[in-house]
Design a protein around this motif. Structure first.
Motif, short mmCIF file in Angstrom:
data_model
loop_
_atom_site.label_atom_id
_atom_site.label_comp_id
_atom_site.label_asym_id
_atom_site.label_seq_id
_atom_site.Cartn_x
_atom_site.Cartn_y
_atom_site.Cartn_z
N ASN A 1 37.43 41.29 32.59
CA ASN A 1 37.01 40.53 33.77
C ASN A 1 35.77 41.13 34.44
O ASN A 1 35.39 42.27 34.16
CB ASN A 1 38.18 40.46 34.77
N HIS A 2 35.19 40.36 35.33
CA HIS A 2 34.01 40.76 36.09
C HIS A 2 34.48 41.12 37.51
O HIS A 2 35.21 40.36 38.14
CB HIS A 2 33.02 39.59 36.13
N PRO B 1 38.68 34.56 46.43
CA PRO B 1 38.40 35.19 45.13
C PRO B 1 38.56 34.21 43.96
O PRO B 1 39.47 33.39 43.95
CB PRO B 1 39.43 36.32 45.05
N ASP B 2 37.66 34.35 42.98
CA ASP B 2 37.68 33.55 41.75
C ASP B 2 37.68 32.04 42.03
O ASP B 2 38.21 31.24 41.25
CB ASP B 2 38.89 33.92 40.88
N LEU C 1 44.42 38.97 39.26
CA LEU C 1 43.62 37.75 39.42
C LEU C 1 44.48 36.67 40.08
O LEU C 1 45.69 36.58 39.81
CB LEU C 1 43.16 37.23 38.06
N HIS D 1 36.84 29.17 39.54
CA HIS D 1 37.85 28.67 38.60
C HIS D 1 38.95 27.88 39.29
O HIS D 1 39.91 27.45 38.63
CB HIS D 1 38.47 29.84 37.81
N HIS D 2 38.84 27.72 40.61
CA HIS D 2 39.87 27.03 41.37
C HIS D 2 39.21 26.04 42.34
O HIS D 2 38.96 26.37 43.50
CB HIS D 2 40.75 28.03 42.12
N ARG E 1 37.22 39.51 41.68
CA ARG E 1 37.24 39.37 40.22
C ARG E 1 36.91 37.93 39.80
O ARG E 1 37.28 36.99 40.48
CB ARG E 1 38.61 39.77 39.67
N ILE E 2 36.24 37.82 38.65
CA ILE E 2 36.02 36.53 38.00
C ILE E 2 36.70 36.60 36.64
O ILE E 2 36.38 37.44 35.80
CB ILE E 2 34.53 36.21 37.85
N ALA E 3 37.69 35.74 36.46
CA ALA E 3 38.51 35.76 35.26
C ALA E 3 37.67 35.55 34.01
O ALA E 3 36.81 34.66 33.95
CB ALA E 3 39.59 34.69 35.34
N PHE F 1 31.91 31.78 33.76
CA PHE F 1 32.17 30.57 34.54
C PHE F 1 31.24 29.48 34.03
O PHE F 1 30.28 29.74 33.29
CB PHE F 1 31.95 30.81 36.04
#
Length: 346
Positions: free
Chosen positions: A102-103, A318-319, A212, A322-323, A80-82, A86
């Motif tokens: 979400n994606h 994952p994600d 997420l 964003h991290h 998932r991408i929050a 992005f």
């Protein structure tokens, strides 16, 4: 060793072929041009009985209308991408939101839902298929024309080697995996709660309410997430740990893998089958089909049930976009994205 190509179906006027790979030691693997799907893996049990150990469908229509992702390549980004967006270099890219806001797994038409070009491979002691696909700039919202390659190679050493490569002409993000659903009992005779899993991970990504990553991790010690010495999958289905409960009483979590040890083992005592997974990726997402019993479709004549299979998705975190504390999934022009995983059948 042997490789056979046959027509599997047709989609939008295009033929979809299946390749059956056979080694000299009783293992066969069937892969499809649609989604690079691993359709079957036939492996003998301890008594020599050959049975299928992955979930899938016997026709293309099943993959088009049943549960997505069975055995498929996931991309451009696994997981998932929050917020389905992005930022790169100050520019925000809006992705398709195919799971609420979400994606998920590359969007509505990710790598799992396209027909890949294929080239058979025949080597000394190995047979396989090389799949290629060009994802155009802007597809599902991603920047850059992405030239992706996936290679499956079955060897006489009882290995199936999975290799991924990609190049881009514009800065973008990539994190590919395979979404095979394993059940080592053979032909879905039992669910996987009795399977024993071993993972050399002492930290797991914490999940929030939308499944997420929160950006935090937790120590597995003293929990049903501690697979370092091996434990049955069933332990997570009866655990009252908030993270087990959150995902429907089981697992849907990213286990961080140490640089020094990235070998995962799955065993079914009754059949005697063992799957060993070796990877160069930073984590494995373990998913145990916690709510599959709610689904209405059939899988090769069987109604699905909870815990019918387990996915071991070796991949980037994952994600991660964003991290920034996690390994980067950013791909620059002139660079090559590479990932390798090997499944060893015993």
């Amino acid at each position: 060793m042997e490789i056979k190509k046959a027509l599997f179906g047709e989609l939008e006027g295009r033929p979809v072929h299946a390749y059956e790979l056979k080694n000299d030691r009783g293992i066969s693997v069937t892969v499809l041009e649609y989604g690079c799907i691993i359709n079957k893996i036939i492996v003998p049990d301890k008594n020599g009985k050959a049975e299928n150990i992955v979930l899938g469908y016997d026709n293309l229509d099943g993959y088009l209308h049943g549960v997505p992702y069975f055995g498929a390549i996931i991309g451009r980004i696994a997981g998932r991408i929050a917020g389905a967006s992005f930022e790169l270099d100050g520019k925000t890219y809006k992705l398709s939101a195919n799971e609420n806001r979400n994606h998920l797994h590359g969007g509505f038409k990710g790598f799992n839902a396209v027909i890949w070009d294929s080239t058979p491979i025949e080597q000394d002691g190995a047979v396989g298929v090389k799949f290629t696909h060009i994802s155009p700039d802007g597809e599902e919202g991603y920047p850059g024309n992405l030239d992706a390659t996936v290679t499956y190679l079955l060897t006489n050493e009882q290995e199936l080697k999975l290799s991924y490569q990609a190049h881009t002409d514009k800065k973008t993000i990539v994190n590919m995996t395979n979404h095979a659903y394993f059940n080592l009992s053979g032909d879905m005779k039992r669910d996987v709660r009795g399977h024993k899993l071993q993972i050399p991970s002492n930290r797991v990504l914490e999940l929030g309410q939308e499944t997420l990553p929160t950006g935090k991790t937790f120590d597995v010690t003293g929990t049903a997430f501690d697979f370092r010495n091996g434990r049955k999958i069933e332990d997570g289905t009866v655990s009252d740990h908030p993270q087990n409960v959150l995902v429907g009483n089981g697992y849907d979590h990213a286990f961080l893998l140490p640089e020094t040890e990235k070998t995962i083992r799955l065993k079914d005592e009754e059949s005697g089958r063992v799957l060993t997974v070796e990877t160069d990726q930073p984590c494995v997402v373990v998913y145990t089909c916690n709510t599959m019993g709610n689904d209405e479709y059939e899988i090769r004549g069987r109604k699905p049930s909870d815990y019918l299979a387990v996915c071991l998705e070796t991949q980037g975190v994952p994600d991660a976009i964003h991290h920034p504390e996690y390994p980067s999934v950013i791909l620059e022009p002139g660079e090559t994205y590479r990932a390798h995983t090997k499944w060893i059948f015993g």
